[in-house]
Design a protein around this motif. Structure first.
Motif, short mmCIF file in Angstrom:
data_model
loop_
_atom_site.label_atom_id
_atom_site.label_comp_id
_atom_site.label_asym_id
_atom_site.label_seq_id
_atom_site.Cartn_x
_atom_site.Cartn_y
_atom_site.Cartn_z
N LEU A 179 0.25 -1.01 -0.32
CA LEU A 179 -0.01 -0.18 0.12
C LEU A 179 0.98 1.40 0.24
N GLY A 180 2.72 1.18 0.62
CA GLY A 180 3.26 2.59 -0.05
C GLY A 180 3.58 2.40 1.56
N MET B 4 20.95 -1.23 0.51
CA MET B 4 19.32 -2.31 0.44
C MET B 4 19.97 -3.48 0.58
N VAL B 352 21.86 0.92 -4.60
CA VAL B 352 20.36 0.69 -5.51
C VAL B 352 19.86 1.93 -5.68
N ARG B 356 12.02 3.72 -6.29
CA ARG B 356 10.54 2.96 -5.69
C ARG B 356 9.64 4.31 -5.66
N LYS B 357 8.67 3.75 -6.04
CA LYS B 357 7.26 5.18 -5.98
C LYS B 357 7.37 5.71 -4.23
N PRO B 358 7.56 6.82 -3.84
CA PRO B 358 7.59 8.30 -3.04
C PRO B 358 7.22 6.89 -1.88
N ALA B 359 7.87 7.06 -0.76
CA ALA B 359 6.59 6.09 0.09
C ALA B 359 5.32 6.32 0.87
N HIS B 360 5.55 7.68 0.91
CA HIS B 360 3.91 7.95 1.50
C HIS B 360 2.99 8.30 0.69
N ALA B 361 2.82 7.77 -0.79
CA ALA B 361 2.13 7.54 -1.78
C ALA B 361 0.47 7.47 -1.12
N PRO B 363 -2.14 5.43 -0.72
CA PRO B 363 -3.28 4.07 -0.67
C PRO B 363 -4.31 3.85 -1.75
#
Lengths: 306, 363
Positions: A179-180, B4, B352, B356-361, B363
């Motif tokens: 879910l991020g 990582m 790396v 990755r997409k921003p962590a706080h995107a 949901p």
């Protein structure tokens, strides 16, 4: 009446370090991390807390030193378990072994020294009330803080969005990650918070409970705090009750000795430990059929894929 | 860029062998820094700690004396840990064994009993340790109580029980009120192997234990079962292995070995029962087990190394006025490095980019 009042006051004092350390561990375990190093973090909090208070003459600075020491210890734990995906049980044990040794090293120069213990609250009229006055309005700051802390934790876990996320991370880290949510970062914060609480709980011992430091003075309280979290089924309200119950068991031994009962003192001293075993058995048995209340990912290693 | 961790496709055999050595090397580096911080000359300190004990025969013997209980206890613990069963109360089982075995020594003291005494003590010591270990094991299989917490709680209880006995019913009436039993009779004492050294027959027993454990783990069905349950618990369940029986079995074996180590220590180098017979053998053995990579032969080597740190620590306390707690610190740091290096056997560290997409995107 006076005896009862004295007993209750001493029970509160004995319960506070347990409550502080267990509150922190509750958050850690709710985030899915099992940090068995509570004993090591507590004893480091005790040693550094006493050192800080002795050198500066300030209980507040002592408490802050204890908090910092506990958090620093938990940072080591986090580096290994979260950063390097090491087994949490083994790392927690290592943390306790290191903490006991390091606190002995740090505290060696302070054994035999005394400080002025933390001041107790005094409100005119209120504190002088018969019976309830001293119990409700005559405690030291640690006691009030431990109670505020457990209330805050309860509100945080069940009334805030972040609390919901934290529980989600503990119950299903893979889904939370998908879910991020930054699983490892949330766990890092939880572990550091747990370390700070354990450090504060440890610091309470030399700063308020007994105004001096002796090596290994936590005497297994860190492990009892761990058992308390299980006993409380990972719920803050029950944790509060459990901590006071165990505090009462600890105090029981002192008062039976005072009553002059002919029971070996060693048997009385082992009561808190035996009680922990019995309580763990009872709790685990009654829960058996309904399934465990533990966070589903408790103790499991999480390695994010990219 | 960030670091990582990612799983390796195959375990790295090279790192598996090198990990304990890397861990020891890193610990030594940390020790040097620690000595420097404490204002001691690191070169001299390292010499006192790790070299001096190896240069005279008496200290070499003392290393064997200290390694004996460590190896015996750690071999037992490794069986548990391989199967992912967490007995951390070996210290209590050590004391329980010491107390159970001492019972015969105390009750036959001065009665001129025959040579059956020592074997009976050893047997009872192992039995006492095993029974004491079965308490947390039964609590786990019958009620589901965490064996970690219960086994540890029983350490404190064992300490207090021992304390009660040597201050109360078992105290030597001629002992100037010291909390200890009378010295054991010669028939209740583990014989030493050489004159002028405290090395005793228990060291041979420890070697036998190592060999038996190696055969047991590598060559028997039960040993296979232990390894399988640890490596692939689901597979083990599907193939019908009884996990509960395994908990009882590994706890009983590790408790028996800890108890045996306890009675051997009391009937050997110590010679009577008193508080403080163990400088934390049960806990240090946990480090020994991991440093030895849960392998009996590895444990033998690791046990000797940790015994060296005990002897070196005592030497440093006398020669350099360094607190004895420094040994514990060193042992704790060592365990951290061992665990960290172990992780690199199954994981590798990679750099790396922040892809990755921003962590706080949301949901």
């Amino acid at each position: 009446m006076l005896l009862l009042e004295a007993v209750i006051v001493s029970v509160i004092a004995a319960s506070t370090p347990l409550l502080l350390a267990a509150s922190g561990e509750l958050i850690v375990e709710r985030a899915g991390v099992l940090n068995l190093g509570v004993e090591g973090m507590m004893i480091m909090g005790a040693a550094c807390g006493f050192a800080g208070a002795y050198l500066t003459g300030s209980i507040l600075i002592g408490a802050l030193c204890g908090i910092a020491a506990g958090a620093a210890m938990s940072a080591i734990f986090a580096t290994l378990t979260l950063g390097l995906a090491v087994n949490q049980v083994a790392t927690g044990l290592a943390l306790t072994i290191l903490g006991v040794g390091l606190s002995g090293l740090i505290g060696a120069g302070f054994v035999g020294q005394k400080i002025v213990p933390a001041a107790h609250l005094y409100l005119p009229v209120l504190t002088d009330l018969p019976f309830v006055g001293r119990i409700l309005f005559g405690q030291d700051a640690f006691v009030y803080m431990s109670i505020a802390l457990i209330i805050a934790i309860r509100l945080f876990l069940f009334r805030t969005r972040l609390g919901l996320v934290l529980r989600a991370v503990g119950d299903n880290h893979a889904s939370a990650y998908a879910l991020g949510y930054p699983v490892l970062r949330i766990r890092l914060c939880a572990v550091l918070f747990g370390g700070a609480c354990a450090g504060l709980g440890g610091a309470y011992l030399p700063l308020a409970y007994t105004p001096f430091f002796v090596s290994e003075m936590t005497a297994g309280r860190g492990w009892i705090a761990l058992a308390l979290v299980v006993f409380a089924s990972w719920r803050p309200g029950r944790l509060f009750g459990g901590a006071y119950l165990f505090g009462a068991v600890t105090i029981l031994q002192l008062h039976t000795q005072a009553l002059g009962l002919d029971i070996p003192s060693q048997l009385m001293s082992s009561l808190p430990y035996l009680a922990t075993v019995v309580v763990l058995v009872l709790i685990s048995r009654t829960r058996g059929a309904a399934g465990s209340a533990a966070p589903a990912c408790l103790g499991l290693v999480f390695v994010p894929d990219r | 860029m960030r670091l990582m961790l990612e799983p390796r496709a195959e375990r790295s055999a090279l790192i598996a062998v090198a990990a304990p050595l890397i861990a020891i090397a890193l610990s030594l580096v940390t020790a040097v820094i620690l000595f420097a911080v404490m204002g001691k000359n690191p070169i001299v300190a390292l010499d006192v700690y790790f070299v001096a004990p190896l240069t005279d025969p008496y200290s070499l013997g003392e290393i064997a004396v200290k390694a004996t209980p460590l190896v015996m206890v750690a071999v037992g613990l490794s069986l548990c840990y391989v199967a992912n069963i967490w007995n951390i109360g070996a210290e209590g089982q050590f004391l329980a064994g010491a107390v159970a075995g001492s019972w015969i020594a105390v009750s036959t003291n001065g009665s001129g009993a025959g040579h059956w005494v020592l074997p009976a003590m050893l047997l009872l010591g192992a039995l006492g340790g095993a029974l004491y270990a079965l308490i947390p094991a039964i609590c786990k299989v019958r009620f589901g109580a965490s064996e970690i917490l219960t086994s540890l709680m029983l350490v404190y209880v064992a300490n207090l029980g021992l304390d009660y006995l040597v201050r109360g019913p078992w105290r030597d009436p001629h002992g100037l009120n010291f909390p200890m039993t009378a010295d054991f009779d010669p028939v209740a004492t583990v014989p030493t192997l050489f004159d002028g050294s405290r090395v005793h027959a228990g060291s041979i027993a420890a070697l036998v234990v190592v060999m038996l454990a190696a055969v047991f783990l590598g060559r028997t069905i039960m040993g296979f079962e232990i390894r399988l349950v640890g490596a692939a618990p689901r597979a083990a369940r599907f193939s019908g292995f009884n996990a509960e029986r395994l908990v009882l079995f590994t706890f009983a074996i590790s408790g028996a070995l800890a108890g045996l180590a306890g009675i051997v220590e009391v009937a050997g180098p110590v010679g009577h029962l008193q508080p403080g017979i163990s400088p934390g053998y049960g806990f240090t053995a946990i480090i020994v087990a991991f440093l030895g990579r849960l392998n009996p032969v590895g444990i033998l080597i690791a046990g000797l190394f940790l015994a060296l740190t005990f002897i070196g620590g005592e030497g440093a306390q006398i020669a350099m006025k360094v607190p004895l707690d420094l040994t514990k610190v060193f042992q704790g740091i060592l365990l951290f490095y061992v665990l960290a290096c172990d992780s690199l056997i199954v994981h590798r560290i990679r750099f790396v980019g922040m892809t990755r997409k921003p962590a706080h995107a949301a949901p």
